[in-house]
Scaffold this motif. Structure first.
Motif, PDB file in Angstrom:
ATOM      1  N   VAL A  12     129.773  62.430  35.358  1.00  0.00           N
ATOM      2  CA  VAL A  12     130.755  62.768  34.321  1.00  0.00           C
ATOM      3  C   VAL A  12     130.351  63.984  33.489  1.00  0.00           C
ATOM      4  CG1 VAL A  12     131.565  60.390  34.162  1.00  0.00           C
ATOM      5  CG2 VAL A  12     129.741  61.154  32.646  1.00  0.00           C
ATOM      6  N   ALA A  13     129.307  64.670  33.911  1.00  0.00           N
ATOM      7  CA  ALA A  13     128.779  65.794  33.118  1.00  0.00           C
ATOM      8  C   ALA A  13     129.852  66.826  32.792  1.00  0.00           C
ATOM      9  CB  ALA A  13     127.616  66.451  33.850  1.00  0.00           C
ATOM     10  N   GLU A  14     130.765  67.090  33.714  1.00  0.00           N
ATOM     11  CA  GLU A  14     131.804  68.097  33.512  1.00  0.00           C
ATOM     12  C   GLU A  14     133.177  67.481  33.284  1.00  0.00           C
ATOM     13  OE1 GLU A  14     130.850  71.150  33.196  1.00  0.00           O
ATOM     14  OE2 GLU A  14     128.783  70.631  33.737  1.00  0.00           O
ATOM     15  N   HIS A  15     133.242  66.188  33.097  1.00  0.00           N
ATOM     16  CA  HIS A  15     134.541  65.533  32.905  1.00  0.00           C
ATOM     17  C   HIS A  15     135.130  65.947  31.551  1.00  0.00           C
ATOM     18  CE1 HIS A  15     137.579  62.370  32.488  1.00  0.00           C
ATOM     19  NE2 HIS A  15     137.420  62.119  33.773  1.00  0.00           N
ATOM     20  N   PRO A  16     136.435  66.232  31.496  1.00  0.00           N
ATOM     21  CA  PRO A  16     137.050  66.650  30.229  1.00  0.00           C
ATOM     22  C   PRO A  16     136.938  65.615  29.108  1.00  0.00           C
ATOM     23  CG  PRO A  16     138.714  66.238  31.929  1.00  0.00           C
ATOM     24  CD  PRO A  16     137.387  66.270  32.615  1.00  0.00           C
TER      25      PRO A  16
ATOM     26  N   GLU B 118     123.625  62.628  22.589  1.00  0.00           N
ATOM     27  CA  GLU B 118     124.197  63.852  22.020  1.00  0.00           C
ATOM     28  C   GLU B 118     125.483  64.272  22.732  1.00  0.00           C
ATOM     29  OE1 GLU B 118     121.782  64.975  25.527  1.00  0.00           O
ATOM     30  OE2 GLU B 118     121.500  63.627  23.814  1.00  0.00           O
ATOM     31  N   GLN B 119     125.756  63.709  23.904  1.00  0.00           N
ATOM     32  CA  GLN B 119     126.960  64.073  24.652  1.00  0.00           C
ATOM     33  C   GLN B 119     128.197  63.308  24.192  1.00  0.00           C
ATOM     34  OE1 GLN B 119     127.081  66.476  26.908  1.00  0.00           O
ATOM     35  NE2 GLN B 119     124.893  66.900  26.958  1.00  0.00           N
ATOM     36  N   THR B 120     128.004  62.304  23.352  1.00  0.00           N
ATOM     37  CA  THR B 120     129.108  61.450  22.912  1.00  0.00           C
ATOM     38  C   THR B 120     129.633  61.900  21.557  1.00  0.00           C
ATOM     39  OG1 THR B 120     128.107  59.593  24.097  1.00  0.00           O
ATOM     40  CG2 THR B 120     129.815  59.056  22.506  1.00  0.00           C
TER      41      THR B 120
END
Length: 282
Positions: A102-106, A144-146
Motif C-alpha cells: 500500500v506504499a503508493e496507494h492513494p 508516520e504514514q498514517t
C-alpha cells in the motif's frame, strides 16, 4: 467512537468486538466473516450487532482480522471502499508485505499497520473474550504514514482497551516474530507430531505427559487455517530461524550422543539467562 466494522470474527476480531462494546456502550459494531456459522455465532455472542458485507461510509475504524494470506487483497479492497474519515488497521502477524503493497496507494494515510501480541491456542468466535487484549503489547509499524486525525481514533480505542504500544520497522517486526512466535509454533507442532508417531497409545500420552509437555505442546492445538498462511507469508525469516534452531538441536544431540554431561549442563545454564529476560515484565 461511534462505529467499528470487523472483518474476520474469530479469536482476535471477536475479542476486539467484545472489548470495544464494553468500553464504548453506545458504539455500533458491525462485521462480516467468510464462514456463515462464525458470523451467526458472532451475532449470538454479542461480538457484533449487525452483519454487513462492507462498512458504512461513516465508520470510524475497520479492523481486518482474517488469515495472513487473505490480507493483501482484503486491505486493497477495503481501502477502496471506505470513506475519507475511516481508519483501517489489520492485526496480522506479518507486516512488511502489507506495508509495501500500500506504499503508493492513494489512501495509504488511512491505513495503520498493527499487530497485537495476544492470542490463545483456540480459534473462532466462541474462543473470543473481552480481556484478551488487556495489558498486551500492540506493535505499530510505519506510524508516520498514517493521518494524524485518524491516528487519534486508533489511540482512543487502544487506550480504552489498555494496550501497550510499541513501534517497529515492518521488516524488523517480521524478522523478530519469526524467532519469538512463529518458530515456537513450529516447534510445538513438530513435538506433538513426534510424540504421536512414537506413542500410539493415547492413554500413555495422557498418563505420562506432565505439565512440561502440556505447556510445550500447547501451541500445537492452534488453528492450522491461521498458521499455515503465516508460515508461508513470512517464509524467508522463518527459514532463517529454522536453520539456526536445527543447527542448535543437532549440536545438542551430539553432546547427548557423546555422554557429555558437563557440556549439556553448561549449555543449559547459558540458556537459563532467558529466565531473567522473560521475568522483566513480572
Amino acid at each position: 467512537m461511534k462505529k467499528i466494522h470487523i472483518i474476520g470474527l474469530g479469536l482476535l476480531g471477536g475479542s476486539f468486538g467484545l472489548a470495544a462494546a464494553k468500553k464504548f456502550p453506545d458504539i455500533l459494531i458491525s462485521g462480516s466473516d467468510a464462514d456463515e456459522k462464525n458470523l451467526q455465532d458472532a451475532i449470538n455472542l454479542g461480538i457484533i450487532q449487525e452483519a454487513k458485507d462492507a462498512p458504512d461510509a461513516d465508520t470510524d475504524i475497520v479492523i481486518l482480522a482474517t488469515p495472513a494470506d487473505t490480507l493483501n487483497d482484503l486491505l486493497l479492497k477495503t481501502l477502496d471502499q471506505v470513506g475519507e474519515n475511516t481508519l483501517v488497521f489489520d492485526v496480522g502477524s506479518t507486516k512488511a508485505k502489507l506495508c509495501a503493497l500500500v506504499a503508493e496507494h492513494p489512501k495509504r494515510k488511512q491505513y495503520l499497520a498493527a499487530h497485537p501480541i495476544a492470542g490463545t491456542e483456540y480459534s473462532g468466535p466462541k474462543a473470543a473474550f473481552g480481556d484478551l487484549l488487556d495489558r498486551k503489547v500492540m506493535i505499530i509499524c510505519e506510524l508516520e504514514q498514517t493521518d494524524l486525525g485518524l491516528k487519534e481514533k486508533a489511540y482512543e480505542l487502544f487506550d480504552a482497551l489498555n494496550l501497550k504500544l510499541r513501534f517497529m520497522d515492518p521488516e524488523e517486526h517480521d524478522r523478530h516474530l519469526a524467532f519469538v512466535s512463529h518458530l515456537s509454533h513450529i516447534s510445538s507442532f513438530m513435538l506433538g507430531k513426534t510424540v504421536l508417531q512414537k506413542m500410539e497409545d493415547e492413554k500413555n500420552i495422557f498418563d505420562m505427559a506432565g505439565s512440561g509437555f502440556a505447556s510445550t505442546v500447547r501451541l500445537a492445538k492452534s488453528s492450522p487455517a491461521m498458521w499455515a498462511p503465516i508460515l508461508t507469508e513470512n517464509k524467508d525469516n522463518i527459514l532463517t530461524a529454522l536453520d539456526g534452531y536445527i543447527s542448535n538441536l543437532s549440536a545438542f544431540r551430539e553432546k547427548i550422543a557423546a555422554s557429555d554431561g558437563s557440556g549439556l549442563s553448561d549449555e543449559m545454564t547459558e540458556v537459563n539467562k532467558i529466565r531473567d529476560i522473560l521475568d522483566l515484565e513480572k
